[in-house]
Design an enzyme around this catalytic site. Sequence first.
Site, mmCIF file in Angstrom:
data_model
loop_
_atom_site.group_PDB
_atom_site.id
_atom_site.type_symbol
_atom_site.label_atom_id
_atom_site.label_comp_id
_atom_site.label_asym_id
_atom_site.label_seq_id
_atom_site.Cartn_x
_atom_site.Cartn_y
_atom_site.Cartn_z
ATOM 1 N N ARG A 53 0.833 -1.210 0.000
ATOM 2 C CA ARG A 53 0.000 0.000 0.000
ATOM 3 C C ARG A 53 0.863 1.255 0.000
ATOM 4 O O ARG A 53 0.457 2.290 -0.531
ATOM 5 C CB ARG A 53 -0.968 -0.009 1.201
ATOM 6 C CG ARG A 53 -1.847 1.223 1.270
ATOM 7 C CD ARG A 53 -3.203 1.034 1.945
ATOM 8 N NE ARG A 53 -3.200 0.113 3.058
ATOM 9 C CZ ARG A 53 -2.694 0.367 4.267
ATOM 10 N NH1 ARG A 53 -2.128 1.529 4.514
ATOM 11 N NH2 ARG A 53 -2.749 -0.542 5.220
ATOM 12 N N TYR A 105 -15.401 16.924 -15.671
ATOM 13 C CA TYR A 105 -15.740 15.502 -15.698
ATOM 14 C C TYR A 105 -16.844 15.222 -14.662
ATOM 15 O O TYR A 105 -16.777 15.700 -13.526
ATOM 16 C CB TYR A 105 -14.465 14.726 -15.368
ATOM 17 C CG TYR A 105 -14.619 13.237 -15.372
ATOM 18 C CD1 TYR A 105 -14.884 12.557 -16.550
ATOM 19 C CD2 TYR A 105 -14.477 12.505 -14.205
ATOM 20 C CE1 TYR A 105 -15.015 11.182 -16.557
ATOM 21 C CE2 TYR A 105 -14.607 11.130 -14.199
ATOM 22 C CZ TYR A 105 -14.884 10.477 -15.386
ATOM 23 O OH TYR A 105 -15.014 9.121 -15.377
ATOM 24 N N ASP A 177 -6.563 18.940 -15.026
ATOM 25 C CA ASP A 177 -6.843 17.556 -15.412
ATOM 26 C C ASP A 177 -6.441 17.401 -16.888
ATOM 27 O O ASP A 177 -7.113 17.907 -17.786
ATOM 28 C CB ASP A 177 -8.337 17.258 -15.200
ATOM 29 C CG ASP A 177 -8.678 15.804 -15.470
ATOM 30 O OD1 ASP A 177 -7.974 15.158 -16.268
ATOM 31 O OD2 ASP A 177 -9.675 15.319 -14.886
ATOM 32 N N LYS A 202 -7.063 6.242 -19.520
ATOM 33 C CA LYS A 202 -7.393 6.717 -20.858
ATOM 34 C C LYS A 202 -6.151 6.658 -21.755
ATOM 35 O O LYS A 202 -5.645 5.582 -21.989
ATOM 36 C CB LYS A 202 -7.997 8.122 -20.767
ATOM 37 C CG LYS A 202 -9.023 8.294 -19.625
ATOM 38 C CD LYS A 202 -10.280 7.460 -19.781
ATOM 39 C CE LYS A 202 -11.201 7.463 -18.568
ATOM 40 N NZ LYS A 202 -11.528 8.748 -17.972
#
Length: 386
Positions: A53, A105, A177, A202
């Site tokens: 983690r 978004y 972004d 993406k």
Amino acid sequence: MKEDPTVPSDARFETRAIHIGQDYRSETGAVIPPIYMTSTYETGNPGGFDYTRSGSPNYRNLQNTLASLENAQHCTVFASGVSAITAIAFGLKAGDTIVSEQNIYGCTYRLFERVLRKFNVEIEYVDLANPANYARIAEIKPALVWLESPTNPLLKILDISAIADVAHSVGATVVMDNTFASSLLQRPLDLGADLSLLSTTKYTNGHSDALGGAVCSNSAEWQEKMIFAQKALGLQPSPFDSWLTSRGVKTEALRMERHSANALELATRLEARADVKSVRYPFLPSNPQYELAKKQMSAGSGMLLADFGHTQEQALAFIRRLRLFTQAESLGGIESLVCHPATMTHASIPKDIREAAGVTDGLVRFSVGIEHVEDLWADIEQALKA
Ligand SMILES: *Cc1c(COP(=O)(O)O)cnc(C)c1O
């Protein structure tokens, strides 16, 4: 960013995408670093790893690659783009304000409205494509200014350096972004942003087979917050997804060139048709923001928006007739996708707010893939003919 003595410091994007972030191979000579499928590490190891983690060789490799491609000193990777957004949001405190571009978004909007507001963070949405509205930033003096360019789905272009100048004059941090543009076509930090955020799901990965997010910056303070969020909020990616993204990013330059060339060609042909009401593509010369797009981006990327003057029913029927464009959310993969923003990506935004922002029922969003452009055009033509 970690210096790599085997890669010349003036190596270009295409070369760095392939050669930076290739550590942890030396004992075996493996040409590609392996996937470290382990949850924990023996105490005292030379790499300083303890528990997955809080770090993995696969995260470190991908972070080094992306930092290099974004011209950043630091990068932290996350489980998804939304995890990256969460990491930044939790860098704020109760009482802080965000000034956000209004056409963001859908899931960023949902996180702001349904999560951040509960923690007493104020958000004001402004149309930042209009310079007259920059004044709101100076008036509000927010902690954060949230930008997206090109925006989703309207493909508005925001003047990143002009907005960053205003934001910095009142001490605000600027987040950009960069998901729609990609690291190849636009470098937010070079343009004045403080943080560049990617949904690596993406264009970075590019193959629609892994989720991921990243935050790049030149700020040691924000990097510390990002590393803390990665482990303390449990936002870490899986080593396997990081490895897939490290593989995908090696071809980002080739892919983005083809995505951009295909999308520009389709946009040009659509615009010439009498039955098309409007076409939006950043690099169409008829786009009122063409000059600004060219100033910030080296090509137009693969996203294209069209309005055929259809009702919602007709738009959905057109989408169903397409064969090579699969109806799906998401974007940026090698295969072409098509989406109806009003009922899909932006369905979580109330209708009046959505329409006021320009996301109307007739809009169709294409994520243009890297197939042969003539096959894609033939598909659109047959779907329009019916
Ligand atoms: C997809 C997307 C995100 C969220 O990324 P996930 O990987 O789906 O969590 C954020 N911003 C933009 C612009 C996106 O397209």
